[in-house]
Scaffold this motif. Structure first.
Motif, PDB file in Angstrom:
ATOM      1  N   MET A 116       0.805  -1.213   0.000  1.00 34.73           N
ATOM      2  CA  MET A 116       0.000   0.000   0.000  1.00 34.73           C
ATOM      3  C   MET A 116       0.842   1.270   0.000  1.00 34.73           C
ATOM      4  O   MET A 116       0.441   2.283  -0.571  1.00 34.73           O
ATOM      5  CB  MET A 116      -0.944  -0.003   1.209  1.00 34.73           C
ATOM      6  N   MET A 117       1.998   1.244   0.641  1.00 32.49           N
ATOM      7  CA  MET A 117       2.852   2.433   0.662  1.00 32.49           C
ATOM      8  C   MET A 117       3.240   2.828  -0.760  1.00 32.49           C
ATOM      9  O   MET A 117       3.142   3.996  -1.147  1.00 32.49           O
ATOM     10  CB  MET A 117       4.109   2.162   1.498  1.00 32.49           C
ATOM     11  N   GLY A 118       3.674   1.840  -1.543  1.00 30.91           N
ATOM     12  CA  GLY A 118       4.029   2.121  -2.935  1.00 30.91           C
ATOM     13  C   GLY A 118       2.833   2.599  -3.738  1.00 30.91           C
ATOM     14  O   GLY A 118       2.930   3.539  -4.526  1.00 30.91           O
ATOM     15  N   LEU A 119       1.668   1.950  -3.516  1.00 32.74           N
ATOM     16  CA  LEU A 119       0.453   2.321  -4.246  1.00 32.74           C
ATOM     17  C   LEU A 119      -0.032   3.717  -3.869  1.00 32.74           C
ATOM     18  O   LEU A 119      -0.392   4.525  -4.736  1.00 32.74           O
ATOM     19  CB  LEU A 119      -0.664   1.317  -3.961  1.00 32.74           C
ATOM     20  N   MET A 120      -0.060   4.018  -2.585  1.00 29.52           N
ATOM     21  CA  MET A 120      -0.549   5.317  -2.127  1.00 29.52           C
ATOM     22  C   MET A 120       0.322   6.453  -2.655  1.00 29.52           C
ATOM     23  O   MET A 120      -0.189   7.493  -3.083  1.00 29.52           O
ATOM     24  CB  MET A 120      -0.611   5.359  -0.593  1.00 29.52           C
ATOM     25  N   THR A 126      -7.878  -7.934  -2.932  1.00 26.33           N
ATOM     26  CA  THR A 126      -7.207  -7.074  -3.913  1.00 26.33           C
ATOM     27  C   THR A 126      -7.975  -5.770  -4.123  1.00 26.33           C
ATOM     28  O   THR A 126      -7.386  -4.677  -4.128  1.00 26.33           O
ATOM     29  CB  THR A 126      -7.065  -7.805  -5.261  1.00 26.33           C
ATOM     30  N   ILE A 127      -9.296  -5.874  -4.286  1.00 19.80           N
ATOM     31  CA  ILE A 127     -10.128  -4.685  -4.497  1.00 19.80           C
ATOM     32  C   ILE A 127     -10.129  -3.799  -3.250  1.00 19.80           C
ATOM     33  O   ILE A 127     -10.063  -2.561  -3.342  1.00 19.80           O
ATOM     34  CB  ILE A 127     -11.574  -5.073  -4.861  1.00 19.80           C
ATOM     35  N   PHE A 128     -10.181  -4.431  -2.064  1.00 24.20           N
ATOM     36  CA  PHE A 128     -10.181  -3.659  -0.809  1.00 24.20           C
ATOM     37  C   PHE A 128      -8.896  -2.855  -0.657  1.00 24.20           C
ATOM     38  O   PHE A 128      -8.931  -1.664  -0.324  1.00 24.20           O
ATOM     39  CB  PHE A 128     -10.358  -4.606   0.388  1.00 24.20           C
ATOM     40  N   ILE A 129      -7.769  -3.521  -0.908  1.00 20.32           N
ATOM     41  CA  ILE A 129      -6.474  -2.832  -0.820  1.00 20.32           C
ATOM     42  C   ILE A 129      -6.417  -1.693  -1.837  1.00 20.32           C
ATOM     43  O   ILE A 129      -5.925  -0.599  -1.553  1.00 20.32           O
ATOM     44  CB  ILE A 129      -5.312  -3.823  -1.048  1.00 20.32           C
ATOM     45  N   GLY A 130      -6.952  -1.973  -3.050  1.00 18.12           N
ATOM     46  CA  GLY A 130      -6.954  -0.949  -4.089  1.00 18.12           C
ATOM     47  C   GLY A 130      -7.794   0.262  -3.712  1.00 18.12           C
ATOM     48  O   GLY A 130      -7.365   1.402  -3.863  1.00 18.12           O
ATOM     49  N   LEU A 188      -8.781   1.212  -0.663  1.00 19.51           N
ATOM     50  CA  LEU A 188      -8.176   1.902   0.484  1.00 19.51           C
ATOM     51  C   LEU A 188      -6.988   2.758   0.038  1.00 19.51           C
ATOM     52  O   LEU A 188      -6.826   3.905   0.488  1.00 19.51           O
ATOM     53  CB  LEU A 188      -7.734   0.878   1.537  1.00 19.51           C
ATOM     54  N   SER A 189      -6.179   2.206  -0.870  1.00 14.27           N
ATOM     55  CA  SER A 189      -5.024   2.953  -1.393  1.00 14.27           C
ATOM     56  C   SER A 189      -5.478   4.195  -2.160  1.00 14.27           C
ATOM     57  O   SER A 189      -4.865   5.261  -2.057  1.00 14.27           O
ATOM     58  CB  SER A 189      -4.180   2.061  -2.308  1.00 14.27           C
ATOM     59  N   MET A 190      -6.575   4.057  -2.935  1.00 13.35           N
ATOM     60  CA  MET A 190      -7.076   5.199  -3.711  1.00 13.35           C
ATOM     61  C   MET A 190      -7.632   6.296  -2.811  1.00 13.35           C
ATOM     62  O   MET A 190      -7.425   7.483  -3.071  1.00 13.35           O
ATOM     63  CB  MET A 190      -8.136   4.748  -4.718  1.00 13.35           C
ATOM     64  N   VAL A 191      -8.327   5.903  -1.754  1.00 15.46           N
ATOM     65  CA  VAL A 191      -8.889   6.902  -0.831  1.00 15.46           C
ATOM     66  C   VAL A 191      -7.765   7.678  -0.140  1.00 15.46           C
ATOM     67  O   VAL A 191      -7.740   8.919  -0.143  1.00 15.46           O
ATOM     68  CB  VAL A 191      -9.800   6.234   0.220  1.00 15.46           C
ATOM     69  N   ILE A 192      -6.822   6.931   0.442  1.00 14.24           N
ATOM     70  CA  ILE A 192      -5.714   7.593   1.151  1.00 14.24           C
ATOM     71  C   ILE A 192      -4.830   8.355   0.163  1.00 14.24           C
ATOM     72  O   ILE A 192      -4.419   9.490   0.414  1.00 14.24           O
ATOM     73  CB  ILE A 192      -4.885   6.562   1.941  1.00 14.24           C
ATOM     74  N   GLY A 193      -4.544   7.720  -0.991  1.00 14.60           N
ATOM     75  CA  GLY A 193      -3.721   8.371  -2.008  1.00 14.60           C
ATOM     76  C   GLY A 193      -4.360   9.651  -2.530  1.00 14.60           C
ATOM     77  O   GLY A 193      -3.678  10.647  -2.765  1.00 14.60           O
ATOM     78  N   GLY A 194      -5.700   9.633  -2.707  1.00 11.62           N
ATOM     79  CA  GLY A 194      -6.408  10.829  -3.169  1.00 11.62           C
ATOM     80  C   GLY A 194      -6.307  11.966  -2.177  1.00 11.62           C
ATOM     81  O   GLY A 194      -6.103  13.127  -2.551  1.00 11.62           O
ATOM     82  N   LEU A 195      -6.445  11.636  -0.874  1.00  9.13           N
ATOM     83  CA  LEU A 195      -6.342  12.665   0.168  1.00  9.13           C
ATOM     84  C   LEU A 195      -4.929  13.239   0.236  1.00  9.13           C
ATOM     85  O   LEU A 195      -4.739  14.463   0.304  1.00  9.13           O
ATOM     86  CB  LEU A 195      -6.735  12.075   1.530  1.00  9.13           C
ATOM     87  N   VAL A 196      -3.944  12.339   0.204  1.00  5.93           N
ATOM     88  CA  VAL A 196      -2.550  12.795   0.231  1.00  5.93           C
ATOM     89  C   VAL A 196      -2.235  13.600  -1.031  1.00  5.93           C
ATOM     90  O   VAL A 196      -1.562  14.637  -0.981  1.00  5.93           O
ATOM     91  CB  VAL A 196      -1.581  11.596   0.347  1.00  5.93           C
ATOM     92  N   GLY A 197      -2.752  13.126  -2.168  1.00  7.15           N
ATOM     93  CA  GLY A 197      -2.520  13.821  -3.437  1.00  7.15           C
ATOM     94  C   GLY A 197      -3.094  15.223  -3.447  1.00  7.15           C
ATOM     95  O   GLY A 197      -2.495  16.151  -4.009  1.00  7.15           O
ATOM     96  N   THR A 198      -4.263  15.412  -2.816  1.00  6.11           N
ATOM     97  CA  THR A 198      -4.864  16.747  -2.733  1.00  6.11           C
ATOM     98  C   THR A 198      -3.967  17.687  -1.938  1.00  6.11           C
ATOM     99  O   THR A 198      -3.769  18.851  -2.307  1.00  6.11           O
ATOM    100  CB  THR A 198      -6.257  16.674  -2.086  1.00  6.11           C
ATOM    101  N   GLY A 199      -3.422  17.156  -0.842  1.00  2.76           N
ATOM    102  CA  GLY A 199      -2.496  17.970  -0.049  1.00  2.76           C
ATOM    103  C   GLY A 199      -1.239  18.322  -0.831  1.00  2.76           C
ATOM    104  O   GLY A 199      -0.768  19.468  -0.810  1.00  2.76           O
ATOM    105  N   LEU A 200      -0.703  17.327  -1.553  1.00  5.47           N
ATOM    106  CA  LEU A 200       0.491  17.578  -2.365  1.00  5.47           C
ATOM    107  C   LEU A 200       0.194  18.562  -3.489  1.00  5.47           C
ATOM    108  O   LEU A 200       1.033  19.388  -3.846  1.00  5.47           O
ATOM    109  CB  LEU A 200       1.004  16.260  -2.951  1.00  5.47           C
ATOM    110  N   ALA A 201      -1.009  18.467  -4.070  1.00  2.00           N
ATOM    111  CA  ALA A 201      -1.395  19.382  -5.149  1.00  2.00           C
ATOM    112  C   ALA A 201      -1.435  20.821  -4.655  1.00  2.00           C
ATOM    113  O   ALA A 201      -1.073  21.757  -5.374  1.00  2.00           O
ATOM    114  CB  ALA A 201      -2.750  18.972  -5.721  1.00  2.00           C
ATOM    115  N   GLN A 202      -1.899  20.997  -3.410  1.00  5.03           N
ATOM    116  CA  GLN A 202      -1.927  22.346  -2.835  1.00  5.03           C
ATOM    117  C   GLN A 202      -0.516  22.873  -2.634  1.00  5.03           C
ATOM    118  O   GLN A 202      -0.209  24.034  -2.947  1.00  5.03           O
ATOM    119  CB  GLN A 202      -2.666  22.320  -1.493  1.00  5.03           C
ATOM    120  N   VAL A 203       0.359  22.001  -2.118  1.00 12.09           N
ATOM    121  CA  VAL A 203       1.772  22.389  -1.928  1.00 12.09           C
ATOM    122  C   VAL A 203       2.404  22.721  -3.271  1.00 12.09           C
ATOM    123  O   VAL A 203       3.126  23.720  -3.407  1.00 12.09           O
ATOM    124  CB  VAL A 203       2.556  21.237  -1.237  1.00 12.09           C
TER     125      VAL A 203
END
Length: 612
Positions: free
Chosen positions: A21-25, A109-113, A115-130
Motif C-alpha cells: 500500500m505504501m508504494g500504491l498510495m 485485492t479490491i479492498f487494498i486498491g 483503500l489505497s485510492m482513498v488515502i492516495g487521493g487525500l494525500v494527493g490533494t495535499g500535495l497538489a496544494q503544496v
C-alpha cells in the motif's frame, strides 16, 4: 462471510499489505497531483503560455509514472500471492472451494486498491496544494483560480487505477485457479534452482553486455542521434539489464562459493548457498530494481540540475531591460534598479527595417554571443561586436549572420513589433539616420549584476509595458523568458523529486516483497542451524550480509546507468554532473533505511523469537 474472512486475512498480514500500500498510495497521490495541474482549466487559461511547459512536463511525468506503476502492481501482487499459497492450500484441504478462495482473493485485492485510492487521493490533494503554492512562487504567478481538488483529475486517477486493480484481480485469480492444491501446500519447499547451461549463460552475458553497450553509446552521443537515440537506449538497456542479472548473478555467486579460503570461514558457505539457491529467481527483480533506481535517481538529479542551471539559461538574453520611450512610471522603476550599465541608443523603424546610429555603437558597443555551439547558445561567451558594416542590411535569413542578428533583435521593441525576428537591421551614419522619415525612438538598455535578486522590479516594468501596449506581440521579453525558464526548471525539479520518490518506494517495496516472500522458505534452514548450536549473532550477521548483497548489486548498476545517462542531458546542461552530490547522498541514506527495515522484518520471520 467471505468479506469478513478477507478483511481478517488482511488484518493478520497487515505488515505485508502495508508495504504494498505504501508504494500504491505514493503512486496514486503523485499521479493525481500531476493530473491536477494539467486539468486546472481556469488556472491554465489565466496563465498560458507561461505555464504550458510545466503542464507538458507533468503530463510526461504522469505517463512515465503510470507505466512503471503497472509493472510494480503486477510484481507486488505476484509476490503477495506467492507468500500466501500455503495458506490457500490449507483452506482447500479443509474443504474450501477454489471458487470461494478466488472470491476472497478478489475482495482482498479490491479492498487494498480502494483503500489505497482513498488515502492516495487525500494525500494527493495535499500535495497538489503544496505544488500549486510552490509553482506560483517559483514562476511568479500568484493566482486565485488554482484549486487543489479537481474532480476531472480525480476521475482520471480513479479510472486508471481502477482498471489496473481489476486487471490485477483477474490475473491473481487466474493464476490461483491454475495452481494445483499440492503445489500450494508445498510451495515453501519448492526449489528455485534451474538447470545449469553454461553455453546459454555465456551467450546471455554477451548479449546483455552488447545491448547495454549500445544503450550507453546512444546516451553518450545524444547530440547527434537526437530523439531516436532515446528510444534505442530504452529498448536496449532495459532487456540488457535483465539479461545481465539473469546470466551474471548465478555465475558470480557460484564462483565465490568455490573459493574455499573465503567461503569456508564461519557460516559464509551458508550465506552463499542461500544466494545461490535464490539467484535465478532474484535476477528478474534485481533487473527491475536497477531500472527503477536508475529512473528514480536520474529524475531527481536532472530535476536538481535544471533548477540550479536556470539562472545560466537566462544569460542568453543579456539585456535585462530594453524599453522604447520609457514612461515616467517605467523610468521610476528603472531608477530603483542596482544597475551595472545603462545605455541609450536612437532608433527608427521603417518598412520592416530598424536603423541605428553607427557612432553610438562606437561609444557603447553592441554585445553578441560568440559563434560556436548553436545547440547550447548560453555556453558561448558574450563579446562586443567589432567592425560593424555601415549601411549593410543584417538579416537572420543571411548565412553567417544568426548571432549578430540575434544581438540586434535584443534591441528591438518586443512589446510593439509584430515579429522582431522578421526585422532586418541597419547601422547608418548620423546624416543618413536624420534623413529617414520615421518616428525617432529612445532605446534604453539596462543591465544588472543579479537579475534574480531584483526580479520584482522587472516584473513591474513588464506589467507597465504590457499596460501601455494592450495588444503586445508574442515576442518574449527577458521577464517572459524568466517565467518560462523558471516554469520548466521548477517543473522538472518538482516532477523529478516526486517521480524519484515514487520510484524509490516502488523499487524498495519490490525488493522487500521478494526477500520476504522467500523468508518463509528459509525458516526451517535457520531453525536447523540454531538447533545445532550456531549462535544467533552469527545468523543475524549471515542474513544481514545476504540482504545487503541483494540491495547492493542493483544499486551499483543503477548508479552506473545514471552516470552514463546524465551525459545525454549535456544538450541542455553543460555539466549535469555538477549537481549529483545531494541527490546521491539523500538516496544513499533512504535506500539504506529500506535495507535496515527489510533486514529487521526478515529477521523477525526466520529467527527464533527467544534469546539465547
Amino acid at each position: 462471510m467471505m468479506l469478513k474472512l478477507s478483511l481478517t486475512s488482511v488484518k493478520k498480514r497487515w505488515q505485508d499489505y502495508l508495504v504494498l500500500m505504501m508504494g500504491l498510495m505514493i503512486s496514486i497521490a503523485i499521479f493525481y497531483m500531476f493530473q491536477t495541474l494539467s486539468l486546472n482549466s481556469d488556472f491554465l487559461k489565466e496563465n498560458i503560455p507561461a505555464i504550458q511547459m510545466v503542464v507538458f512536463v507533468f503530463q510526461l511525468g504522469a505517463i512515465l509514472l503510470g507505466m512503471i506503476t503497472v509493472v510494480y502492481i503486477l510484481y507486488a501482487n505476484s509476490f503477495l500471492l506467492s507468500m500466501r499459497k500455503k495458506e490457500y492450500g490449507m483452506y482447500m484441504m479443509l474443504g474450501a472451494k477454489k471458487r470461494k478462495i478466488s472470491q476472497m482473493i478478489a475482495i482482498e485485492t479490491i479492498f487494498i486498491g480502494l483503500l489505497s485510492m482513498v488515502i492516495g487521493g487525500l494525500v494527493g490533494t495535499g500535495l497538489a496544494q503544496v505544488m500549486g503554492n510552490y509553482l506560483s512562487k517559483a514562476i511568479d504567478l500568484p493566482s486565485k483560480t488554482y484549486v487543489a481538488f479537481v474532480p476531472m483529475a480525480l476521475l482520471v486517477t480513479v479510472i486508471f487505477f481502477g482498471i489496473l486493480f481489476i486487471i490485477t484481480t483477474i490475473i491473481n485469480v487466474t493464476k490461483f485457479r491454475k495452481t494445483r492444491t499440492l503445489d500450494l501446500l508445498y510451495s515453501e519447499g519448492q526449489s528455485e534452482r534451474r538447470k545449469k547451461r553454461p553455453m546459454i549463460t555465456v551467450i546471455k552475458m554477451i548479449i546483455s553486455l552488447v545491448l547495454i553497450g549500445i544503450g550507453y553509446y546512444c546516451m553518450m552521443n545524444m547530440e547527434s542521434l537526437q530523439l531516436i537515440g532515446v528510444f534505442i537506449a530504452i529498448f536496449t538497456i532495459t532487456p540488457g539489464t535483465f539479461l545481465f542479472f539473469g546470466s551474471l548473478v548465478p555465475v558470480v555467486v557460484s564462483w565465490i562459493k568455490g573459493m574455499e579460503r573465503y567461503s569456508s570461514k564461519g557460516i559464509r558457505i551458508f550465506t552463499l548457498s542461500q544466494l545461490s539457491f535464490k539467484a535465478s529467481s532474484l535476477a528478474r527483480v534485481l533487473g527491475l530494481v536497477t531500472m527503477l533506481l536508475a529512473l528514480s535517481l536520474g529524475a531527481v538529479t536532472v530535476g536538481q540540475a535544471f533548477k540550479n542551471f536556470s539562472e545560466d539559461i537566462l544569460k542568453v538574453t543579456y539585456n535585462d531591460v530594453v524599453t522604447y520611450n520609457a514612461t515616467k512610471e517605467i523610468q521610476n522603476e528603472i531608477d530603483q534598479l542596482d544597475t551595472k550599465e545603462k545605455i541609450h541608443y536612437k532608433s527608427k523603424t521603417k518598412d520592416g527595417t530598424t536603423y541605428f546610429v553607427a557612432s553610438e555603437f562606437e561609444k557603447a558597443p553592441l554585445l553578441m554571443q560568440e559563434e560556436g555551439n548553436v545547440e547550447n547558445p548560453f555556453m558561448n561567451p558574450i563579446v562586443p561586436v567589432k567592425n560593424l558594416k555601415v549601411d549593410h542590411e543584417y538579416s537572420s535569413q543571411t548565412k553567417g549572420e544568426y548571432y549578430i542578428t540575434h544581438a540586434f533583435s535584443q534591441l528591438a521593441d518586443s512589446y510593439s513589433t509584430e515579429n522582431i525576428f522578421a526585422l532586418t537591421y541597419k547601422v547608418v551614419s548620423q546624416e543618413t539616420f536624420n534623413s529617414i522619415e520615421a518616428k525617432q525612438n529612445d532605446v534604453q538598455v539596462v543591465r544588472v549584476e543579479d537579475y534574480m535578486a531584483q526580479v520584482d522590479h522587472f516584473k513591474k516594468i513588464h506589467e507597465l509595458e504590457k499596460a501601455r501596449n494592450p495588444k503586445a506581440a508574442s515576442n518574449m521579453s527577458k521577464y517572459d523568458m524568466y517565467q518560462s525558464v523558471q516554469g520548466m526548471a521548477s517543473g522538472f525539479m518538482f516532477m523529478g523529486f516526486f517521480l524519484g520518490f515514487a520510484f524509490l518506494a516502488m523499487l524498495a517495496s519490490c525488493l522487500m516483497f521478494k526477500i520476504l516472500s522467500g523468508a518463509y522458505q528459509d525458516v526451517a534452514r535457520y531453525d536447523m542451524l540454531h538447533k545445532i548450536g550456531v549462535r544467533r549473532s552469527l545468523l543475524v550477521k549471515s542474513l544481514s550480509k545476504e540482504i545487503f548483497i541483494i540491495f547492493l548489486v542493483p544499486a551499483l548498476l543503477g548508479v552506473v546507468h545514471v552516470l552514463v545517462g546524465l551525459k545525454m542531458f549535456t544538450i541542455f546542461i553543460p555539466n549535469p554532473y555538477e549537481y549529483i552530490a545531494l541527490p546521491f547522498a539523500v538516496y544513499s541514506v533512504v535506500y539504506f533505511i529500506y535495507y535496515l527495515v527489510t533486514t529487521q522484518l526478515y529477521k523477525n520471520i526466520v529467527l527464533p523469537k527467544t534469546k539465547e
